[in-house]
Design an enzyme around this catalytic site. Structure first.
Site, short mmCIF file in Angstrom:
data_model
loop_
_atom_site.label_atom_id
_atom_site.label_comp_id
_atom_site.label_asym_id
_atom_site.label_seq_id
_atom_site.Cartn_x
_atom_site.Cartn_y
_atom_site.Cartn_z
N PHE A 42 11.45 2.03 -2.10
CA PHE A 42 11.01 1.68 -0.74
C PHE A 42 9.79 2.50 -0.35
O PHE A 42 9.50 3.55 -0.94
CB PHE A 42 12.14 1.95 0.26
CG PHE A 42 12.47 3.41 0.44
CD1 PHE A 42 11.85 4.18 1.41
CD2 PHE A 42 13.39 4.03 -0.39
CE1 PHE A 42 12.14 5.53 1.56
CE2 PHE A 42 13.70 5.38 -0.25
CZ PHE A 42 13.06 6.13 0.73
N ALA A 43 9.06 2.01 0.66
CA ALA A 43 7.90 2.72 1.20
C ALA A 43 8.02 2.71 2.71
O ALA A 43 7.89 1.66 3.36
CB ALA A 43 6.60 2.05 0.76
N CYS A 98 2.88 -7.48 1.38
CA CYS A 98 4.08 -8.12 0.85
C CYS A 98 3.92 -9.63 0.72
O CYS A 98 4.92 -10.36 0.62
CB CYS A 98 5.31 -7.78 1.71
SG CYS A 98 5.63 -6.00 1.82
N TYR A 137 0.84 -1.20 0.00
CA TYR A 137 0.00 0.00 0.00
C TYR A 137 0.88 1.24 0.00
O TYR A 137 1.91 1.29 0.67
CB TYR A 137 -0.90 0.01 1.24
CG TYR A 137 -1.49 1.37 1.56
CD1 TYR A 137 -2.57 1.87 0.84
CD2 TYR A 137 -0.96 2.17 2.58
CE1 TYR A 137 -3.11 3.12 1.11
CE2 TYR A 137 -1.49 3.41 2.87
CZ TYR A 137 -2.57 3.88 2.13
OH TYR A 137 -3.09 5.13 2.40
#
Length: 254
Positions: free
Chosen positions: A194-195, A211, A112
């Site tokens: 990346f988040a 994930c 998300y």
């Protein structure tokens, strides 16, 4: 003596890769993806254009790399190795929740992106850094681990998984993922990234198997959840921006 030190520092600066930084808030996922793709293609085109040059000519050609920090509107993205079953909403559920959904070309499964999160996209030609995908992912993790440490949060790696995790607060408490990582490389040029959950509304993760990890002892978290208070997201960006330059050994330009 001071002149020689200054000269050495100047020569070192000339040798460092050059990176342009952009901070983009409230950007749609499609717009961010399009920008990534455009910048990614420029770096790849340069490599093709320069490949027939002499070594001396090549040594004078340097890429302009990019680091994008984005805050997207609500969106779920599914990596090329992910399972559609890990999205727990149907089309009607997505529409009613006003959440976009994209199948994309990064590695990894579903995650998300949205408000309160820093989604980072390094667009780097690794030929000017190092040609090692494993090292690249580990250094992305390292940047976030160092950033969290400045806030008193102990980030760590979890064996067998990518991303950055938080240590147990209590015995038998779930392991908490605070940063997801998924990348794509072509001709050693990177995209995606990346988040990092800063002030993210974690309820949006309930609509997916984050994930692709369905283990009962693993969940998601944010800096806000760990610290018990809102965090200045612009300050996080500036700290993380500085750490990236140190860890990857590059120099920002305007």
């Amino acid at each position: 003596m001071h002149f020689l030190v200054s000269l050495r520092l100047s020569n070192l600066s000339l040798m460092l890769p050059k990176v342009k930084y952009q901070s983009l808030n409230n950007i749609t996922y499609q717009s961010g993806w399009d920008l990534q793709t455009e910048l990614h293609n420029v770096l790849k085109s340069n490599k093709l254009e320069w490949r027939n040059l002499s070594e001396e000519e090549k040594s004078k050609k340097k890429q302009l790399h990019h680091l994008l920090f984005c805050q997207h509107n609500h969106v779920y993205t599914l990596g090329k190795s992910g399972s559609q079953d890990h999205l727990l909403l149907d089309d009607a559920g997505l529409d009613s929740s006003d959440i976009e959904y994209f199948k994309i070309n990064r590695g990894g499964d579903i995650t998300y992106h949205g408000p309160g999160q820093i989604t980072g996209y390094p667009i780097l030609d690794l030929d000017e850094f190092f040609t090692d995908v494993h090292k690249y992912v580990r250094l992305l993790e390292e940047c976030v681990i160092q950033l969290l440490d400045t806030y008193g949060i102990a980030g760590s790696r979890e064996e067998g998984f990518t991303g950055v995790w938080i240590q147990h607060k209590e015995k038998n408490s779930p392991k908490r993922k605070i940063c997801a990582i998924g990348v794509h490389l072509s001709r050693w040029v990177t995209m995606h990234g990346f988040a990092l959950n800063v002030n993210t509304d974690l309820s949006y993760f309930k609509n997916i198997v984050p994930c692709g990890i369905a283990d009962d002892d693993k969940t998601v978290t944010s800096m806000e959840a760990e610290l018990g208070k809102k965090v200045d997201q612009e300050e996080v960006k500036m700290r993380l921006k500085s750490i990236f330059a140190q860890v990857f050994e590059f120099e920002y330009i305007q």
